[in-house]
Scaffold this active site. Structure first.
Site, PDB file in Angstrom:
ATOM      1  N   SER A 268       0.848  -1.188   0.000  1.00  0.00           N
ATOM      2  CA  SER A 268       0.000   0.000   0.000  1.00  0.00           C
ATOM      3  C   SER A 268       0.882   1.236   0.000  1.00  0.00           C
ATOM      4  CB  SER A 268      -0.898   0.022   1.237  1.00  0.00           C
ATOM      5  OG  SER A 268      -0.162   0.428   2.391  1.00  0.00           O
ATOM      6  N   ASP A 269       0.327   2.368  -0.397  1.00  0.00           N
ATOM      7  CA  ASP A 269       1.030   3.618  -0.165  1.00  0.00           C
ATOM      8  C   ASP A 269       0.870   3.983   1.312  1.00  0.00           C
ATOM      9  OD1 ASP A 269       2.502   5.940  -0.609  1.00  0.00           O
ATOM     10  OD2 ASP A 269       1.491   6.392  -2.487  1.00  0.00           O
ATOM     11  N   TRP A 270       1.512   5.052   1.706  1.00  0.00           N
ATOM     12  CA  TRP A 270       1.619   5.443   3.115  1.00  0.00           C
ATOM     13  C   TRP A 270       0.235   5.547   3.783  1.00  0.00           C
ATOM     14  CZ3 TRP A 270       6.128   6.644   5.902  1.00  0.00           C
ATOM     15  CH2 TRP A 270       5.932   7.216   7.157  1.00  0.00           C
TER      16      TRP A 270
END
Length: 737
Positions: A268-270
């Protein structure tokens, strides 16, 4: 050349899967979930803070630990003090360099040179791996057609073909090594998918991308990355058609896993898993965990949602152990194929020689420069004809600003600025008068203008360094008005009044709209943010030691209100032509309202960009002739060879980037007016002619059509060989049914 990833293919796929299965069979639930847990920890006590969880197998990846000794200590704990000895993925944003910084990816794209992109990534991988980093969150291969979006700086521009070619090169640079793979980084193709279509160019914003555009524009670079062997994928923050990418079954299951057969890890992104709740897709982190895991996100970046809630989902039967094994297995497979399981990760290789790295990024900077204007061949300058040179502007001597966005580890001490490079080159033969004029690119204080005017008045030529500080582009740094910030445009106008040759050098992380001032420059070089060695590259180009060869990887609008403007647009039912355009100032007062004869243009800006995709001048000239195609009608599955002669018709050697475009005239879905299908860098001596050849297979003409199938369709095709996306030599061929 080989890499740990390539070496691992010598071992059979079954051996890899058996190894994964053996590990999973011996792991507890907590340890399996731990492989999915990516954490950040900073500060002087990072080893003490993370050691207990690493020993217990509760952490599989870390990011943003910067200290080499700390990284080595953490890896030692993972390998020697945890039950299964599984190394950590050590992630860091190594985007366009580590200590030695190359031009921004958008600048690298202007080189149209995959070898340059690969070499810059190789330098970055060698430097970063020496500090124990083994995973980078690059390349960013989002198609970027809105220069208001700050992250266009991280992109390779607006074109799917160019982005696919350069993304592949960057992946190879990160992942392929000449030794045992210890100096490589596992690459991560991001952001999957459609992130570059953020509404209004605002980061993290909604993306409304029709399936046709998604399939034919935004996904092809990611498919190319998959074919290149990229180790990991990262999901986009944004939603597409109401479903955030981090929970998209269509993207992560249907496309990535089933159609493309990707078997590595998806991260996932942040904090994006938790942000599914903020989007309004989920009520709480439990549901966000369930949706993300079910869709196929293997690694949770920093939200801790998986660690906190996955055991609960398994306990209540909403998620199976088999599903958890798939997710953890993808992470383990990434570590095995990335070579982490088969080398001493506690002893990173030595950092490469600094001078070799600087040489590579200097070459990249030279090839990234785009000459946009050169009236009366004012460039290159001749030092023998100049006694005084005025160097003016807030970006002429800024070691940090020339590095660009997202360079957390960049060493500004390695920067050579344009001012210092010019002084070193001219070495007293030409007096260099430097006036900053503005404190920053955003300054509105005109107090330094008089000094600038005095210096310009006393000089034989003026080089004006303008643009954007690096903080004005990149993630979360989007602009609605993409003209020169502050009062820089006023400075241009004032300096024009001196009558001295005015040469602009623009350092920026995006295309800027300069339609209101472009005529004031005698010459204009677009330097992007050119990295550590931007100064020597610019100085050498200004004085002709280097001949500019860069071409624009993105269209430049005349004004901000034209955005988005890109070359591969659709025809529409009323396409604009020069004959149909009228300007707002030419409409008589009291004119009757009518739409008869009107076409698709802006009354105040027309329909064309200030500079088109693929455009760039040289210090010499190139003449195209003798276009030929070997077949005017080819069967499905056949090929056509397109050839043209290119002659250096000037008096200097130079490199031309020859471009191949096609148009599918009629399709089951409307098609772009042009599509880039090939490019070649050709170096020619004065008077030299070379025949440039391109082969097009019908597979190269395929697209996702009305029936959702990827295929070429019979019919007529236009083909151009040209110096940019405008004009060129033209021919027609057909695919028979």
């Amino acid at each position: 050349m080989n890499s740990a990833r390539e070496e691992s293919t010598i071992v059979s796929r079954q051996d890899v899967e058996d190894r994964i299965r053996a590990l999973l069979d011996g792991m507890s639930l907590e340890e399996k979930v731990g492989q999915l847990n990516l954490v950040q920890c900073t500060g002087p006590h990072v080893v003490e803070d993370l050691a207990p969880d690493i020993r217990a197998g509760r952490i599989g990846s870390i990011l943003n630990v910067e200290d080499r000794d700390a990284i080595n200590a953490l890896q030692y704990i993972a390998v020697n003090e945890s039950r299964h000895g599984i190394p950590l993925l050590i992630g860091r944003d190594v985007i366009h360099g580590y200590h030695t910084i190359a031009p921004l990816p958008l600048g690298q794209a202007a080189s149209f040179n995959p070898a340059v992109v690969r070499d810059c990534a190789r330098v970055a991988a060698q430097e970063a791996s020496a500090f124990g980093i083994n995973w980078t969150f690059a390349p960013m291969i989002d198609i970027a057609r809105d220069p208001r979006w700050g992250r266009i700086a991280e992109s390779f521009g607006e074109d799917p073909f160019l982005t696919g070619q350069l993304g592949t090169a960057m992946i190879h640079g990160f992942q392929i090594s000449e030794d045992n793979g210890a100096d490589t980084l596992i690459a991560c193709a991001k952001h999957f998918a459609g992130y570059g279509a953020s509404e209004a160019g605002r980061d993290y914003n909604t993306t409304n991308v029709p399936l046709n555009e998604l399939r034919n524009v935004y996904l092809p670079p990611f498919q190319a990355a998959r074919a290149a062997g990229v180790g990991t994928f990262m999901t986009s923050f944004s939603d597409i058609d109401g479903i955030p990418a981090t929970a998209s079954d269509f993207l992560l299951k249907t496309v990535l896993r089933e159609e493309w057969g990707f078997e590595g890890a998806v991260v996932s992104d942040w904090d994006a898993i938790h942000q599914l709740c903020v989007h309004g897709l989920c009520e709480n982190d439990v549901e966000a965990t369930h949706l993300s895991a079910d869709a196929g996100v293997d690694i949770d970046m920093v939200s801790a949602a998986y660690q906190q809630h996955m055991p609960e989902l398994i306990a209540n039967g909403r998620m199976s152990i088999a599903r958890l094994d798939e997710l953890a297995g993808n992470v383990l497979r990434t570590k095995i194929l990335g070579g982490l399981m088969d080398r001493d990760v506690t002893s990173p290789p030595d950092e490469p020689p600094r001078m070799a790295a600087l040489t590579k990024v200097r070459e990249a900077a030279e090839q990234s420069l785009v000459l946009l204007r050169n009236e009366q061949n004012i460039l290159p300058l001749n030092a023998a004809h100049i006694e005084r040179l005025a160097v003016i502007g807030p970006l002429a001597d800024e070691p940090v600003e020339q590095l660009g966005t997202w360079i957390f580890d960049g060493d500004a001490a390695r920067s050579v600025t344009p001012l210092s490079a010019l002084k070193s080159m001219l070495d007293g033969d030409v007096a260099v008068d430097y006036v900053r004029a503005l404190e920053t690119s955003r300054s509105r204080d005109r107090g330094g203008f008089d000094d600038a005017l005095n210096a310009a008045g006393a000089a034989d030529a003026v080089v004006l360094f303008l643009g954007e500080e690096s903080i004005l582009s990149g993630e979360a740094h989007c602009r609605a008005d993409i003209t020169l910030p502050g009062v820089q445009a006023d400075l241009v106008r004032r300096l024009r009044t001196t009558g001295k040759p005015l040469i602009g050098v623009i350092l920026a992380g995006r295309p800027l709209a300069m339609g209101d001032i472009i005529e004031h420059f005698d010459a204009l070089i677009y330097a992007w943010h050119p990295g550590s060695m931007g100064g020597p590259a610019i100085a050498d180009t200004l004085f002709g030691r280097c001949v500019p060869s860069g071409k624009l990887p993105v269209s430049f609008p005349t004004m901000s209100g034209q955005v988005p403007i890109y070359y591969g647009h659709k025809q529409t039912g009323r396409p604009a032509t020069p004959e149909t355009v009228i300007h707002i100032d030419d409409i008589p007062a009291g004119a009757e309202q009518t739409s008869l004869g009107m076409t698709a243009f802006h009354l105040d800006a027309g329909y064309q960009p200030l500079f088109p995709f693929g455009f760039g001048l040289s210090y010499t000239t190139f003449h195209y002739s003798d276009l030929s195609i070997n077949h005017h009608d080819i069967p499905m599955g056949g090929s056509v060879v397109v050839e043209a002669s290119v002659t250096n018709s000037g008096d200097r050697s130079g490199t031309e980037i020859v471009q191949l475009y096609i148009r599918d005239r009629f399709g089951s879905l409307t098609r772009p007016v042009r599509e880039l299908k090939g490019f070649k860098r050709v170096h020619l001596e004065p008077g030299e002619t070379r025949k440039v050849s391109f082969r097009l297979h019908t597979d190269d003409l395929a697209f996702y059509g009305r029936n959702g199938q990827f295929a070429a369709e019979p019919g007529a095709f236009d083909v151009w060989v040209s110096a940019s996306s405008v004009g060129g030599l033209h021919a027609v061929f057909s695919i028979s049914g």
